[in-house]
Design a protein around this motif. Structure first.
Motif, PDB file in Angstrom:
ATOM      1  N   THR A  50      -3.410  -5.090  -1.900  1.00 13.34           N
ATOM      2  CA  THR A  50      -2.766  -7.276  -1.814  1.00 13.34           C
ATOM      3  C   THR A  50      -4.065  -7.294  -1.847  1.00 13.34           C
ATOM      4  OG1 THR A  50      -1.164  -6.653  -0.056  1.00 13.34           O
ATOM      5  CG2 THR A  50      -1.768  -8.369  -0.491  1.00 13.34           C
ATOM      6  N   ALA A  51      -5.195  -6.816  -0.991  1.00 11.25           N
ATOM      7  CA  ALA A  51      -6.693  -7.747  -1.170  1.00 11.25           C
ATOM      8  C   ALA A  51      -6.787  -7.160  -2.554  1.00 11.25           C
ATOM      9  CB  ALA A  51      -7.380  -7.135   0.170  1.00 11.25           C
ATOM     10  N   VAL A  52      -7.138  -5.700  -3.357  1.00 12.61           N
ATOM     11  CA  VAL A  52      -7.844  -5.839  -4.386  1.00 12.61           C
ATOM     12  C   VAL A  52      -7.085  -5.838  -5.488  1.00 12.61           C
ATOM     13  CG1 VAL A  52      -9.214  -3.965  -5.771  1.00 12.61           C
ATOM     14  CG2 VAL A  52      -8.542  -4.252  -2.880  1.00 12.61           C
ATOM     15  N   ILE A  53      -6.130  -5.581  -5.872  1.00 13.33           N
ATOM     16  CA  ILE A  53      -5.592  -6.926  -6.737  1.00 13.33           C
ATOM     17  C   ILE A  53      -4.749  -7.392  -6.679  1.00 13.33           C
ATOM     18  CG2 ILE A  53      -2.984  -5.304  -8.403  1.00 13.33           C
ATOM     19  CD1 ILE A  53      -3.122  -2.946  -7.863  1.00 13.33           C
ATOM     20  N   GLY A  54      -5.524  -8.360  -7.126  1.00 14.04           N
ATOM     21  CA  GLY A  54      -5.113 -10.167  -6.825  1.00 14.04           C
ATOM     22  C   GLY A  54      -5.607 -10.612  -8.556  1.00 14.04           C
ATOM     23  N   SER A  55      -5.322 -12.308  -8.137  1.00  8.33           N
ATOM     24  CA  SER A  55      -5.194 -12.438  -9.522  1.00  8.33           C
ATOM     25  C   SER A  55      -6.727 -12.244 -10.721  1.00  8.33           C
ATOM     26  CB  SER A  55      -5.567 -13.768  -9.060  1.00  8.33           C
ATOM     27  OG  SER A  55      -7.057 -14.040  -8.133  1.00  8.33           O
ATOM     28  N   GLY A  56      -7.846 -11.449 -10.008  1.00  9.75           N
ATOM     29  CA  GLY A  56      -8.398 -10.935 -10.412  1.00  9.75           C
ATOM     30  C   GLY A  56      -8.168 -10.421 -11.791  1.00  9.75           C
ATOM     31  N   VAL A  57      -6.951  -9.047 -11.574  1.00  6.46           N
ATOM     32  CA  VAL A  57      -6.805  -8.393 -12.801  1.00  6.46           C
ATOM     33  C   VAL A  57      -6.507  -8.852 -14.099  1.00  6.46           C
ATOM     34  CG1 VAL A  57      -4.167  -8.608 -12.255  1.00  6.46           C
ATOM     35  CG2 VAL A  57      -4.372  -6.387 -13.593  1.00  6.46           C
ATOM     36  N   CYS A 184       1.175 -19.035   8.249  1.00  7.87           N
ATOM     37  CA  CYS A 184       0.100 -19.219   9.121  1.00  7.87           C
ATOM     38  C   CYS A 184       0.050 -18.849  10.454  1.00  7.87           C
ATOM     39  CB  CYS A 184      -0.703 -19.746   8.944  1.00  7.87           C
ATOM     40  SG  CYS A 184      -1.963 -19.886   7.793  1.00  7.87           S
ATOM     41  N   GLN A 185       1.773 -19.202  10.871  1.00 10.32           N
ATOM     42  CA  GLN A 185       1.479 -18.230  12.427  1.00 10.32           C
ATOM     43  C   GLN A 185       2.106 -17.664  13.273  1.00 10.32           C
ATOM     44  OE1 GLN A 185       1.333 -21.228  14.408  1.00 10.32           O
ATOM     45  NE2 GLN A 185       0.312 -22.651  12.626  1.00 10.32           N
ATOM     46  N   ILE A 186       1.935 -16.597  11.818  1.00 11.73           N
ATOM     47  CA  ILE A 186       1.750 -14.933  12.107  1.00 11.73           C
ATOM     48  C   ILE A 186       0.376 -14.666  13.436  1.00 11.73           C
ATOM     49  CG2 ILE A 186       1.493 -12.601  11.700  1.00 11.73           C
ATOM     50  CD1 ILE A 186       2.955 -13.880   8.153  1.00 11.73           C
ATOM     51  N   SER A 196       2.435  -7.647   3.742  1.00 11.91           N
ATOM     52  CA  SER A 196       1.388  -6.575   2.190  1.00 11.91           C
ATOM     53  C   SER A 196       1.903  -5.803   1.195  1.00 11.91           C
ATOM     54  CB  SER A 196       0.084  -6.017   3.352  1.00 11.91           C
ATOM     55  OG  SER A 196      -1.102  -7.299   3.966  1.00 11.91           O
ATOM     56  N   ILE A 197       2.797  -5.194   2.099  1.00  9.82           N
ATOM     57  CA  ILE A 197       3.556  -4.016   1.853  1.00  9.82           C
ATOM     58  C   ILE A 197       4.817  -5.121   0.733  1.00  9.82           C
ATOM     59  CG2 ILE A 197       5.467  -2.146   1.403  1.00  9.82           C
ATOM     60  CD1 ILE A 197       4.362  -1.465   4.298  1.00  9.82           C
ATOM     61  N   LEU A 198       5.276  -5.835   1.330  1.00  7.00           N
ATOM     62  CA  LEU A 198       5.782  -6.742   0.269  1.00  7.00           C
ATOM     63  C   LEU A 198       4.559  -6.980  -0.517  1.00  7.00           C
ATOM     64  CD1 LEU A 198       8.357  -8.323  -1.198  1.00  7.00           C
ATOM     65  CD2 LEU A 198       7.895 -10.586   0.350  1.00  7.00           C
ATOM     66  N   ALA A 199       3.614  -7.911  -0.834  1.00  7.68           N
ATOM     67  CA  ALA A 199       2.436  -8.283  -1.789  1.00  7.68           C
ATOM     68  C   ALA A 199       2.280  -7.326  -2.932  1.00  7.68           C
ATOM     69  CB  ALA A 199       1.507  -8.900  -0.868  1.00  7.68           C
ATOM     70  N   ALA A 200       2.130  -6.029  -2.255  1.00 11.22           N
ATOM     71  CA  ALA A 200       1.219  -5.009  -2.459  1.00 11.22           C
ATOM     72  C   ALA A 200       2.709  -4.423  -4.216  1.00 11.22           C
ATOM     73  CB  ALA A 200       1.655  -3.400  -2.304  1.00 11.22           C
ATOM     74  N   ILE A 201       3.819  -4.205  -3.546  1.00 13.27           N
ATOM     75  CA  ILE A 201       4.841  -4.269  -4.012  1.00 13.27           C
ATOM     76  C   ILE A 201       4.929  -5.331  -5.497  1.00 13.27           C
ATOM     77  CG2 ILE A 201       7.500  -4.214  -4.819  1.00 13.27           C
ATOM     78  CD1 ILE A 201       7.358  -3.008  -2.112  1.00 13.27           C
ATOM     79  N   HIS A 337       2.901 -12.465  -4.590  1.00 12.65           N
ATOM     80  CA  HIS A 337       1.808 -11.528  -4.170  1.00 12.65           C
ATOM     81  C   HIS A 337       0.592 -12.202  -3.421  1.00 12.65           C
ATOM     82  CE1 HIS A 337      -2.574 -10.189  -4.886  1.00 12.65           C
ATOM     83  NE2 HIS A 337      -1.955  -8.923  -4.863  1.00 12.65           N
ATOM     84  N   LEU A 338       0.815 -13.483  -4.085  1.00  5.73           N
ATOM     85  CA  LEU A 338      -0.992 -14.261  -4.107  1.00  5.73           C
ATOM     86  C   LEU A 338      -0.390 -15.125  -2.360  1.00  5.73           C
ATOM     87  CD1 LEU A 338      -1.861 -16.142  -6.703  1.00  5.73           C
ATOM     88  CD2 LEU A 338      -2.798 -14.391  -5.277  1.00  5.73           C
ATOM     89  N   ILE A 339       1.418 -15.303  -2.279  1.00  7.62           N
ATOM     90  CA  ILE A 339       1.024 -15.421  -0.600  1.00  7.62           C
ATOM     91  C   ILE A 339       0.448 -14.869   0.384  1.00  7.62           C
ATOM     92  CG2 ILE A 339       3.555 -16.374   1.073  1.00  7.62           C
ATOM     93  CD1 ILE A 339       4.675 -17.198  -1.472  1.00  7.62           C
ATOM     94  N   GLY A 340       1.087 -13.582  -0.134  1.00  5.43           N
ATOM     95  CA  GLY A 340       0.753 -12.020   1.272  1.00  5.43           C
ATOM     96  C   GLY A 340      -0.502 -12.307   1.199  1.00  5.43           C
TER      97      GLY A 340
END
Length: 484
Positions: A50-57, A184-186, A196-201, A337-340
């Motif tokens: 989630t952190a690595v495969i982001g908008s950079g790709v 953000c209230q998490i 994170s799992i959802l964002a990774a998918i 993804h970016l939300i996560g």
């Protein structure tokens, strides 16, 4: 626990005290008195991806176009190897002095404090938290661009590709910010695994779609210009532009591998058996190798599809118009993804500020008290007034900054340049040298220092290229016109 929670029907107030005395509760507490961690290599890998495969790709096709067929894949591979290597060094520093039985360090700053101390702790905190703020601003910009792309894609499909279809980014930044105010209230990183799992998918989904569309474009024929050295001086760009774009492309690639800022926080979610450093190294290997495979495929196939005219973002820059529904779906996946990813990067900052405030004002009920609220289908949620106010203000501020700074590639490059050397290279190497007590000028000490200095030079030239690109964007920017 650091603070014993005293429950009543109205609220839960943190008071002084040690671990729970109840034997049943003690079974659910780790060796440091905190709630037992439940993370595994699967959840850690999801956080990393989630952190690595982001908008950079999305900018890698453009980056490869600037560097060419030789330097482009070589730089990608080099950053991949350096990131994995230094991540293994950092994973061993989670506990100190022994990486398996030592005392836990909960944050990157704690790790630096335990291994280096002195001014380096403040320098680490400054670099880490400024970078986290920058990334959350960048993700607000990128998510809004993806949301806008969905609306523009439908406009192009309906009215033709020659229509300008102007659309403002601002309403979509506000929508993104409203979603983040809720998420953000998490309370902390430990509750983020599902997101994170959802964002990774989602990241796999849009990367695969971009790759598939690029392959289809290549298979469909059509002549595009590519070369071993990238964009051609005198044809595509001037000599000066070639230099600045090369520097900026290196920064984009550095950004694409940035996750060291949250590595310790991810490791702090892992179960203590097997040893956290071993699990984290496994998760890092899986996360970095998986993302590198996607990066090389997306960057190289994207360059083959678009050649030297590759757009800065091949999904939102309309390298593809059809099938419009698939492009829409990919951009929706980017936004989700970016939300996560926003949460993965902002939670360490939230935790730092909240711990500091509790330490400064331990008697303040506004800061320490938590109100138990029964949320249907979700169970009891502990609402903290300070957390609600400060996190909401943070999201609003980052959204406002994003509205005044709506650029993409140059911003990514600058973030990558500023964070890569200190957080990904310098501190992990220095802490390993201190932990292993390497003698000065020994073989290992020497080549580690050479690696660190080489990466510093790379970061400086990447930052220079990104600043030049930003200056050009600022000159061309019309703040009162709709963003495309």
């Amino acid at each position: 626990m650091e603070r014993e929670m005293q429950k009543s029907s109205m609220f839960i107030e943190h008071g002084p005290g040690g671990a729970y005395d109840n034997g049943d509760i003690r079974k659910n507490i780790d060796d440091d008195g905190r709630p037992k961690r439940t993370g595994t290599w699967v959840t850690a890998s999801a956080h990393i991806i989630t952190a690595v495969i982001g908008s950079g790709v999305l900018s890698l096709a453009w980056a490869i176009a600037q560097l060419g067929w030789v330097a482009g894949p070589a730089v990608l591979t080099a950053f991949s190897c350096i990131t994995y290597f230094t991540s293994t060094l950092l994973a061993d520093c989670y506990r100190s002095p022994d990486p398996v039985t030592g005392k836990r360090n909960y944050t990157y700053m704690d790790v630096v404090r335990a291994n280096l101390g002195g001014r380096k702790v403040q320098l680490c905190g400054l670099a880490q938290y400024l970078n986290l703020v920058g990334i959350t601003i960048g993700y607000t910009i990128t998510a809004s661009i993806s949301m806008v792309a969905v609306k523009r894609s439908n406009c192009f499909h309906k009215n033709g590709h020659d229509v300008k279809c102007h659309t403002s980014n601002y309403p979509f930044m506000i929508i993104f910010a409203c979603i983040q105010v809720v998420l953000c209230q998490i309370p902390n990183f430990h509750k983020l695994s599902w997101l994170s799992i959802l964002a990774a998918i989602m990241s796999f989904a849009y990367s695969s779609i971009g790759l598939g569309l690029s392959i289809a474009k290549v298979a469909g024929g059509g002549h595009v210009r590519t070369s071993l050295t990238g964009v051609t001086v005198g044809v595509d760009v001037s000599g000066t532009e070639k230099v600045w774009r090369t520097f900026q492309a290196i920064g984009d690639i550095a950004f694409a591998y940035a996750y060291s800022t949250v590595l310790i926080e991810i490791q702090d979610t892992l179960k203590s058996s097997p040893a956290e450093n071993k699990v984290m190294k496994r998760a890092s290997l899986l996360g970095v190798s998986t993302t590198t495979m996607f990066y090389v495929l997306c960057g190289c196939v994207g360059y083959a599809a678009f050649g030297n005219n590759a757009p800065g973002n091949f999904l939102t820059g309309f390298g593809f118009y059809e099938p419009f529904w698939l492009v829409d779906f990919a951009n929706i996946c980017i936004a989700i993804h970016l939300i996560g990813a926003y949460q993965v990067f902002c939670q360490p900052l939230f935790g730092f500020v909240e711990r500091w405030c509790k330490k400064q004002w331990p008697e303040s009920k506004f800061i320490t008290s938590e109100y138990a609220i029964d949320v249907p289908l979700c169970g009891v949620y502990c609402l903290n007034s300070f957390r609600l106010v400060w996190r909401t203000v943070y999201v609003i501020v980052t959204a406002v900054v994003a509205m005044t700074f709506p650029f993409f590639n140059d911003f990514l490059g600058l973030l990558g340049a500023l964070s890569f050397w200190p957080l990904t290279v310098y501190f992990p190497i220095e802490m390993y040298i201190a932990q292993a007590k390497l003698p000065k000028f020994s073989f290992t000490w020497t080549w580690l220092k050479i690696l660190s200095w080489a990466c510093l030079i790379v970061s400086i030239v990447a930052a220079a290229g990104s600043i030049e690109g930003l200056s050009q964007d600022l000159k061309a920017y019309k703040p009162f016109k709709s963003q495309q």
